[in-house]
Write a protein that holds these residues in place. Structure first.
Motif, PDB file in Angstrom:
ATOM      1  N   ARG A  31       0.822  -1.220   0.000  1.00 48.91           N
ATOM      2  CA  ARG A  31       0.000   0.000   0.000  1.00 48.91           C
ATOM      3  C   ARG A  31       0.854   1.268   0.000  1.00 48.91           C
ATOM      4  O   ARG A  31       0.535   2.253   0.670  1.00 48.91           O
ATOM      5  CB  ARG A  31      -0.970   0.022   1.179  1.00 48.91           C
ATOM      6  CG  ARG A  31      -1.984  -1.068   1.121  1.00 48.91           C
ATOM      7  CD  ARG A  31      -2.926  -0.955   2.278  1.00 48.91           C
ATOM      8  NE  ARG A  31      -3.938  -1.994   2.168  1.00 48.91           N
ATOM      9  CZ  ARG A  31      -4.646  -2.426   3.170  1.00 48.91           C
ATOM     10  NH1 ARG A  31      -4.470  -1.907   4.370  1.00 48.91           N
ATOM     11  NH2 ARG A  31      -5.534  -3.360   3.000  1.00 48.91           N
ATOM     12  N   ARG A  32       1.952   1.204  -0.750  1.00 48.90           N
ATOM     13  CA  ARG A  32       2.825   2.360  -0.893  1.00 48.90           C
ATOM     14  C   ARG A  32       3.637   2.187  -2.182  1.00 48.90           C
ATOM     15  O   ARG A  32       3.758   1.090  -2.716  1.00 48.90           O
ATOM     16  CB  ARG A  32       3.762   2.521   0.293  1.00 48.90           C
ATOM     17  CG  ARG A  32       4.741   1.377   0.462  1.00 48.90           C
ATOM     18  CD  ARG A  32       5.854   1.725   1.434  1.00 48.90           C
ATOM     19  NE  ARG A  32       6.732   0.610   1.708  1.00 48.90           N
ATOM     20  CZ  ARG A  32       7.695   0.168   0.908  1.00 48.90           C
ATOM     21  NH1 ARG A  32       7.904   0.726  -0.273  1.00 48.90           N
ATOM     22  NH2 ARG A  32       8.462  -0.853   1.250  1.00 48.90           N
ATOM     23  N   ALA A  33       4.181   3.305  -2.624  1.00 46.90           N
ATOM     24  CA  ALA A  33       5.044   3.268  -3.803  1.00 46.90           C
ATOM     25  C   ALA A  33       6.304   2.465  -3.492  1.00 46.90           C
ATOM     26  O   ALA A  33       6.743   2.395  -2.343  1.00 46.90           O
ATOM     27  CB  ALA A  33       5.395   4.685  -4.239  1.00 46.90           C
ATOM     28  N   GLU A  70      10.233  11.678  -7.825  1.00 46.11           N
ATOM     29  CA  GLU A  70      11.467  12.030  -7.135  1.00 46.11           C
ATOM     30  C   GLU A  70      11.183  12.190  -5.648  1.00 46.11           C
ATOM     31  O   GLU A  70      10.035  12.211  -5.219  1.00 46.11           O
ATOM     32  CB  GLU A  70      12.055  13.289  -7.746  1.00 46.11           C
ATOM     33  CG  GLU A  70      12.515  13.042  -9.178  1.00 46.11           C
ATOM     34  CD  GLU A  70      13.271  14.193  -9.776  1.00 46.11           C
ATOM     35  OE1 GLU A  70      12.983  15.346  -9.412  1.00 46.11           O
ATOM     36  OE2 GLU A  70      14.146  13.920 -10.605  1.00 46.11           O
ATOM     37  N   ASP A  71      12.224  12.327  -4.867  1.00 42.59           N
ATOM     38  CA  ASP A  71      12.097  12.425  -3.405  1.00 42.59           C
ATOM     39  C   ASP A  71      11.073  13.458  -2.954  1.00 42.59           C
ATOM     40  O   ASP A  71      10.384  13.268  -1.970  1.00 42.59           O
ATOM     41  CB  ASP A  71      13.449  12.761  -2.772  1.00 42.59           C
ATOM     42  CG  ASP A  71      14.431  11.612  -2.880  1.00 42.59           C
ATOM     43  OD1 ASP A  71      13.984  10.460  -3.053  1.00 42.59           O
ATOM     44  OD2 ASP A  71      15.636  11.867  -2.797  1.00 42.59           O
ATOM     45  N   ARG A  72      10.992  14.555  -3.665  1.00 40.39           N
ATOM     46  CA  ARG A  72      10.062  15.626  -3.280  1.00 40.39           C
ATOM     47  C   ARG A  72       8.648  15.383  -3.803  1.00 40.39           C
ATOM     48  O   ARG A  72       7.773  16.220  -3.623  1.00 40.39           O
ATOM     49  CB  ARG A  72      10.581  16.959  -3.789  1.00 40.39           C
ATOM     50  CG  ARG A  72      11.889  17.345  -3.142  1.00 40.39           C
ATOM     51  CD  ARG A  72      12.395  18.682  -3.653  1.00 40.39           C
ATOM     52  NE  ARG A  72      13.777  18.868  -3.284  1.00 40.39           N
ATOM     53  CZ  ARG A  72      14.799  18.730  -4.110  1.00 40.39           C
ATOM     54  NH1 ARG A  72      14.597  18.433  -5.365  1.00 40.39           N
ATOM     55  NH2 ARG A  72      16.024  18.903  -3.677  1.00 40.39           N
ATOM     56  N   GLY A  73       8.448  14.291  -4.505  1.00 46.12           N
ATOM     57  CA  GLY A  73       7.118  13.947  -4.998  1.00 46.12           C
ATOM     58  C   GLY A  73       6.807  14.408  -6.407  1.00 46.12           C
ATOM     59  O   GLY A  73       5.723  14.144  -6.914  1.00 46.12           O
ATOM     60  N   THR A 101      16.438   7.531  -5.993  1.00 47.54           N
ATOM     61  CA  THR A 101      16.073   7.396  -4.592  1.00 47.54           C
ATOM     62  C   THR A 101      14.592   7.671  -4.342  1.00 47.54           C
ATOM     63  O   THR A 101      14.147   7.667  -3.205  1.00 47.54           O
ATOM     64  CB  THR A 101      16.915   8.369  -3.732  1.00 47.54           C
ATOM     65  OG1 THR A 101      16.684   9.702  -4.204  1.00 47.54           O
ATOM     66  CG2 THR A 101      18.397   8.027  -3.813  1.00 47.54           C
ATOM     67  N   GLY A 102      13.851   7.871  -5.412  1.00 50.63           N
ATOM     68  CA  GLY A 102      12.430   8.195  -5.299  1.00 50.63           C
ATOM     69  C   GLY A 102      11.543   6.968  -5.247  1.00 50.63           C
ATOM     70  O   GLY A 102      11.943   5.904  -4.763  1.00 50.63           O
ATOM     71  N   PHE A 103      10.347   7.119  -5.799  1.00 51.26           N
ATOM     72  CA  PHE A 103       9.281   6.138  -5.626  1.00 51.26           C
ATOM     73  C   PHE A 103       8.646   5.776  -6.965  1.00 51.26           C
ATOM     74  O   PHE A 103       8.478   6.621  -7.838  1.00 51.26           O
ATOM     75  CB  PHE A 103       8.210   6.727  -4.698  1.00 51.26           C
ATOM     76  CG  PHE A 103       8.788   7.228  -3.409  1.00 51.26           C
ATOM     77  CD1 PHE A 103       8.945   6.375  -2.328  1.00 51.26           C
ATOM     78  CD2 PHE A 103       9.213   8.543  -3.275  1.00 51.26           C
ATOM     79  CE1 PHE A 103       9.496   6.828  -1.145  1.00 51.26           C
ATOM     80  CE2 PHE A 103       9.754   9.011  -2.095  1.00 51.26           C
ATOM     81  CZ  PHE A 103       9.900   8.140  -1.016  1.00 51.26           C
TER      82      PHE A 103
END
Length: 108
Positions: A31-33, A70-73, A101-103
């Protein structure tokens, strides 16, 4: 004699559909990226080459089926040339993708 038609209209995906199903299932389960460490863990758990796992993830993003955040969304659009540079030395290793390093998540 079996007659096999060569008329094939359906487009064949450029990614591994079994790996796609696996990472989509993992996304739903967690339930997450997903992050690179999730892909690495799944590759080890299911004895799949990490390179194949990441090649599928990259193809899904390039083809608009998944997004990379990216990390900041913010959404980062990946292009084939960027991915080709990553794999220019051969099969992708963890260190080759350390800047990601993102999602990762499916398009909603």
């Amino acid at each position: 004699m079996i007659n096999v038609s060569t008329d094939f209209e359906e487009e064949v995906p450029r990614w591994d559909v079994a790996i796609e199903a696996l990472i989509r299932e993992e996304f739903q389960k967690l339930r997450r990226a997903l992050q690179i460490e999730d892909f690495y863990r799944l590759a080890q758990q299911y004895a799949i080459r990490f390179d194949d796992m990441m090649a599928t993830a990259f193809e899904l993003v390039i083809n608009g089926k998944w997004v990379y955040l990216e990390d900041r969304g913010s959404v980062r659009h990946l292009v084939r040339e960027e991915v080709d540079v990553l794999s220019a030395r051969g099969r992708l290793q963890r260190e080759d993708v350390k800047k990601f390093t993102g999602f990762w998540r499916p398009v909603r």
